[in-house]
Every structure is written in structure tokens, then in C-alpha cells.
Motif scaffolding. Structure first.
Motif, PDB file in Angstrom:
ATOM      1  N   UNK A 147       0.835  -1.209   0.000  1.00  0.00           N
ATOM      2  CA  UNK A 147       0.000   0.000   0.000  1.00  0.00           C
ATOM      3  C   UNK A 147       0.868   1.257   0.000  1.00  0.00           C
ATOM      4  N   UNK A 148       0.517   2.255  -0.805  1.00  0.00           N
ATOM      5  CA  UNK A 148       1.306   3.499  -0.836  1.00  0.00           C
ATOM      6  C   UNK A 148       1.478   4.126   0.540  1.00  0.00           C
ATOM      7  N   UNK A 149       0.452   4.017   1.400  1.00  0.00           N
ATOM      8  CA  UNK A 149       0.552   4.631   2.730  1.00  0.00           C
ATOM      9  C   UNK A 149       1.716   4.054   3.525  1.00  0.00           C
ATOM     10  N   UNK A 150       1.983   2.759   3.385  1.00  0.00           N
ATOM     11  CA  UNK A 150       3.100   2.138   4.095  1.00  0.00           C
ATOM     12  C   UNK A 150       4.433   2.624   3.534  1.00  0.00           C
ATOM     13  N   UNK A 151       4.504   2.742   2.215  1.00  0.00           N
ATOM     14  CA  UNK A 151       5.750   3.232   1.618  1.00  0.00           C
ATOM     15  C   UNK A 151       6.095   4.605   2.170  1.00  0.00           C
TER      16      UNK A 151
ATOM     17  N   UNK B  12      -8.926  -1.467  -0.953  1.00  0.00           N
ATOM     18  CA  UNK B  12      -8.148  -1.705   0.267  1.00  0.00           C
ATOM     19  C   UNK B  12      -7.149  -0.573   0.504  1.00  0.00           C
ATOM     20  N   UNK B  13      -6.435  -0.175  -0.546  1.00  0.00           N
ATOM     21  CA  UNK B  13      -5.450   0.902  -0.401  1.00  0.00           C
ATOM     22  C   UNK B  13      -6.107   2.208   0.036  1.00  0.00           C
ATOM     23  N   UNK B  14      -7.318   2.441  -0.448  1.00  0.00           N
ATOM     24  CA  UNK B  14      -8.043   3.638  -0.044  1.00  0.00           C
ATOM     25  C   UNK B  14      -8.383   3.581   1.440  1.00  0.00           C
ATOM     26  N   UNK B  15      -8.945   2.473   1.891  1.00  0.00           N
ATOM     27  CA  UNK B  15      -9.323   2.341   3.301  1.00  0.00           C
ATOM     28  C   UNK B  15      -8.110   2.429   4.226  1.00  0.00           C
ATOM     29  N   UNK B  16      -6.965   1.937   3.752  1.00  0.00           N
ATOM     30  CA  UNK B  16      -5.753   1.970   4.576  1.00  0.00           C
ATOM     31  C   UNK B  16      -5.250   3.398   4.817  1.00  0.00           C
ATOM     32  N   UNK B  17      -5.738   4.329   4.017  1.00  0.00           N
ATOM     33  CA  UNK B  17      -5.349   5.723   4.234  1.00  0.00           C
ATOM     34  C   UNK B  17      -6.114   6.356   5.395  1.00  0.00           C
TER      35      UNK B  17
END
Length: 529
Positions: A304-308, A436-441
Motif C-alpha cells: 500500500x502506498x501509505x506504508x511506503x 483496500x489501499x483507499x481504506x488503509x489511508x
């Protein structure tokens, strides 16, 4: 040496073990393990001893031996020692149930079992069910006595000679198997050949990671996985570098301490672990010195971009996200140093080809989602005893990965989920990964998995299983808040119509989310929407 009928002889143990000694690296440290420092010369001697002890027991070329061993030096000795005499090692997951080891042994028809004592203690009551097994070799780390019907690994090792010639294998001989974790069904025996590791080394490790003798590798992914086998063993050995082995499970505290103690330059992790490490550091307020790292790698599932961004902000080191598979042996599409497109899997690794195709095998245009197929010379010979699946997955030079992707105008590949995970909502494909990537933000979301569920009218809608961060209440208001959050970030038709809060997501040992288990939960509960 080229003997009639054999072709040019080639043995992977020669390249990854013997050549380093011939090049003058005999005194260099090959393996760091706890307080041990194992040189390339000492490693070569132990590899030779394993080969000789197996020969003394009667092992011949093409015999198979199951390797159930933690990430300790004995794994490396056994893996290359078996291959050096043409025996085929089969490393398997050390965290399985007794019934799984029965399956591995009987499916592979392994003649030998080389196993750590703690795991043997859990499965020895099934010994009579291992139909083809002739020898059990136990790797002891305690003073406990073994029963008379098993061999002590270290006793055999100490009695064996330290000089050994390579078997007359060639590059296309079976070298080792790996069992794919698979998302459904029984694990598949994936057959790799002697030349496969060198190909993966020369493509991904050397051209993407730019690995050299100066590097020191640490892999959180275990050696019995294709990803860990490269990052934790044959990449560093193939480059004349060093590896750090960790027997324990890779929890955040263990990995942080290991990095600070051994100062690796390349770290191989998975998205779940990066998330746990970030969360652990923020919660505890501890500051860790990761300055030795020049690059980090992520695979197993999309990062996920947020983790990067969080990792880069905290530790000033890039994570190169990529995709690989057991069948391809390692990563074949990857971001690379100074060429990262956040959220993508990167570009094709030199030495591989990849294309996006429709259900008829025709290549699709740019930005259109389809099936990812790849080719490269370390792709597996095939699956053991699975004729129909071989025909479906290995089509000429091309391997069907089972992943949905699209490629953009600049040649970056974007992961959209597994072929059976993509959702068609209102006639339009929806990627669960995008949702999923959206929710992880969202600040309250720790982990999430999205699957499709059928409503009573047979239409499919996205459902999100959400793990909230500690201290966040599971309320109806929070459900509605998360739905609105997705609607505001993505096209409205992509938002999850249903959100269920869950304490933990089901995962494989590599950290991949097992969406099929979430589907099974729905079936068991007979949920109807």
C-alpha cells in the motif's frame, strides 16, 4: 567436462559455494547466525560433509529429501549438500500441521526427511503413515536422546569427509522443489532446475538490487519460501556477499534488533511486516537505527502506498515493491533504485517478458485490465504430477500467473488482484486492492481485505473486512464513516456496500491475505444480503 549424453555438466552448488572459495573469498563471512560467523571455506566444508553423509546412506541422483528446518546454517548445508550430489532437496514450511507433513512426504515420495527436533517431536507419531520414507535425520539443538530408528544430523556430519566432487548433473536437471502455498487446494510441488537460481541472481538481484560482495542481506521471509530462499540465501551467496539468518519468527522487535546488531544493507520484508514495524515503532516510541540499509524490498502482495510513505518518512530508505511467485522463483516485475512509481509493481525485470492478455490470450492495450503472463528462464519446469494444471498454467514459453494487472503508458505494471478476486460491480471491473489501499489511508484502519458478495438479486457488491487500530470502537457510525471516506476518494461505485469489523485477517505464512477463507466464513454463516 562434457561427457557423451550428458551435455555440459553444471551444478548449482559449484557456483554458489565452491566458486567463492576459488575466487579467494574463503575467509570472508558467508553467514551470520546468532554469535556464529561462518566463512565461505567453512560453509563449503559443511556442504561437502552433508553430501558425503547422504551418499553413505545410499542416496543417488534424483532421490528426493524433504527439508523441514528453521532458518539456521544447517538449512544451507543441507540444501546445497544434497544438490551437490544430485539429490533433490524439498524445503517446506516449518509452521504446518502434522497432516501437512504427511502430505508433503507422500506426495513427493521423498526417500529422506531432514527435520528439526522440535518439529519431529510433533509428527513422529505419524511415522507409519509416511509411505516412501527410508531415513529420518534429526537436527538436534538439545541434549535429548534420539530413538534408535532416527539419525542424528550432527553425528553423521562429524563423521563425513569434507572433500566432495560435484555430481554429473547438467543445467536442466531437477535441482530442488518448492511447494507453493497456493490460495486454494492442496500445495503444488514446483520443480526448479539447476540453472534457475543463477538466472534469478543475474536478473533481479544484480540488475535491480545491484547486489555486490559488499552487501549483507536479511530476509524476514523464511528460507522455505521462494522469496526468502533468494533474499536470505542464494542472492548473497551468488554475489559473494553475506547473509544474516534468524531462526525466530519475524516479529517487529526481533527484526529491529537484528538490523541494529548485524547492520544489513538489503532487507527483504512483506507489506504486513512493514505495517507491524511502523505501528510498533509509533506505539512504543522507540527509535531504531536502520541507517545501514541502502534498500528494502517488498513482495508477497501489493505494498500500500501509505506504508511506503510512512516507512520512507521514518527511516529515509526506499522500499522496492515487486511481484514474484514460487513458479518464477523470484521477482520478475519490480520498482528499482531511482525508478519508483508508488503504488505500482514497477517495470519488467531485465531478462523477463510480461504482457497483459484477455481470456483468449490476445494482448490487451495500455491501461486495460487483464491476465498477467510472463516468460523467463527461471520459470519452473512444471508442477509435480499435475498434468491438467500444467497445461493450464504453462503455455509454451509463457506462464499464466493468475494475477490481474494493467500496464500504463510508461511501462509500469499495476496490480488489480488475483484473477478470482476481481469484482464486477454494475458491469464494471473493480479492483479489491484499490479499495483496500483507499481504506488503509484512513487513520483508524490497521488492515483490510475486500471481497465480493452476492446480494439476493445475484448482483455482486464489495464487502470490506476491516481490522481497526487498537482503541478504536467498532460502531455502526464507524462503518458509515469508512464508506463515506471511500466514496470521497474513489469513483462512488467502488465503495464497499458492507463493512464487517474483524479482529484478525486470515493469512498464509508469507503474510498473504487468504480471501478464500473470508469467503468460507460467509458460506458457513450463510450470510445473505
Amino acid at each position: 567436462m562434457d561427457l557423451r549424453g550428458l551435455g555440459v555438466t553444471y551444478n548449482a552448488a559449484n557456483l554458489f559455494i565452491d566458486e567463492n572459495v576459488k575466487k579467494g573469498l574463503g575467509e570472508k563471512i558467508a553467514i551470520y547466525y546468532r554469535d556464529k560467523r561462518i566463512s565461505y571455506k567453512a560453509l563449503q566444508e559443511k556442504v561437502n560433509r552433508v553430501g558425503n553423509m547422504l551418499r553413505k546412506l545410499g542416496y543417488k541422483m534424483e532421490d528426493r529429501i524433504l527439508l523441514v528446518c528453521h532458518d539456521i546454517p544447517e538449512f544451507v548445508y543441507s540444501f546445497f549438500g544434497a544438490m551437490k550430489i544430485g539429490v533433490v532437496p524439498i524445503p517446506v514450511n516449518t509452521m504446518m500441521q502434522p497432516s501437512d507433513y504427511e502430505y508433503f512426504l507422500n506426495n513427493s515420495r521423498a526417500k529422506g526427511l531432514m527435520i528439526h527436533e522440535d518439529i519431529w517431536a510433533n509428527i513422529q507419531q505419524r511415522k507409519d503413515r509416511f509411505l516412501f520414507l527410508e531415513h529420518i535425520i534429526v537436527i538436534k539443538e538439545s541434549a535429548n536422546n534420539l530413538s534408535e530408528d532416527v539419525f542424528d544430523f550432527h553425528s553423521l556430519l562429524d563423521q563425513a569427509d569434507k572433500e566432495l566432487e560435484n555430481a554429473l548433473t547438467n543445467k536442466d536437471d531437477s535441482a530442488f522443489w518448492l511447494f507453493s502455498s497456493g490460495s486454494t487446494g492442496d500445495p503444488k510441488g514446483v520443480i526448479h532446475l539447476h540453472h534457475d537460481m543463477e538466472y534469478a541472481l543475474n536478473t533481479y538481484a544484480k540488475q535491480v538490487l545491484e547486489i555486490s560482495e559488499e552487501d549483507r542481506c536479511l530476509s524476514a521471509s523464511k528460507l522455505f519460501f521462494a522469496y526468502g530462499l533468494g533474499g536470505g540465501m542464494y542472492f548473497p551467496l551468488g554475489a559473494g556477499a553475506s547473509t544474516v539468518l534468524v531462526k525466530e519468527r519475524p516479529d517487529p522487535e526481533t527484526i529491529f534488533q537484528t538490523i541494529e546488531k548485524y547492520k544489513p544493507t538489503i532487507f527483504f520484508g512483506v507489506p504486513t511486516l512493514y505495517g507491524m514495524m511502523i505501528d510498533y515503532a509509533l506505539k512504543t516510541g522507540k527509535r531504531f537505527d536502520l541507517s545501514s540499509l541502502r534498500v528494502c524490498v517488498s513482495a508477497g502482495e501489493a505494498l500500500p502506498p501509505s506504508l511506503y510513505y510512512k516507512w520512507k518518512d521514518m527511516y529515509q530508505v526506499d522500499i522496492l515493491d515487486g511481484i514474484g511467485s514460487t513458479e518464477a522463483l523470484h521477482i520478475f516485475i519490480s520498482n528499482r533504485i531511482k525508478d519508483i512509481k508508488i503504488g505500482s509493481s514497477g517495470k519488467v525485470v531485465p531478462g523477463f517478458d510480461a504482457k497483459i492478455v484477455d481470456e483468449n490470450g490476445a494482448e490487451l492495450p495500455i491501461n486495460e485490465i487483464g491476465d498477467l503472463v510472463i516468460r523467463g528462464d527461471c520459470i519452473a519446469h512444471g508442477y509435480w504430477n499435475l498434468h491438467d494444471q500444467n497445461k493450464q498454467k504453462f503455455i509454451g514459453e509463457w506462464f499464466h500467473t493468475g494475477d490481474k494487472y494493467y500496464k500504463d503508458e510508461e511501462g509500469y505494471f499495476w496490480y488489480c488482484g488475483r484473477s478470482d478476486d476481481m469484482l464486477k460491480v454494475g458491469g464494471v471491473w473493480v479492483s479489491p486492492i484499490e479499495v483496500e489501499n483507499c481504506l488503509l489511508q484512513h487513520q483508524d484502519v490497521f488492515e483490510v481485505a475486500v471481497i465480493g458478495v452476492e446480494k439476493k438479486d445475484r448482483l455482486v457488491v464489495p464487502k470490506a473486512f476491516v481490522v481497526l487500530k487498537q482503541g478504536v470502537d467498532k460502531t455502526k457510525e464507524k462503518e458509515e464513516e469508512l464508506k463515506l471516506f471511500v466514496k470521497q476518494q474513489l469513483a462512488p461505485y467502488k465503495y464497499p456496500r458492507i463493512i464487517e469489523f474483524i479482529d484478525e485477517l486470515p493469512k498464509t505464512a508469507t503474510g498473504k491475505i487468504q480471501r478464500y477463507k473470508l469467503r468460507e466464513i460467509l458460506k458457513v454463516n450463510e450470510v445473505s444480503y
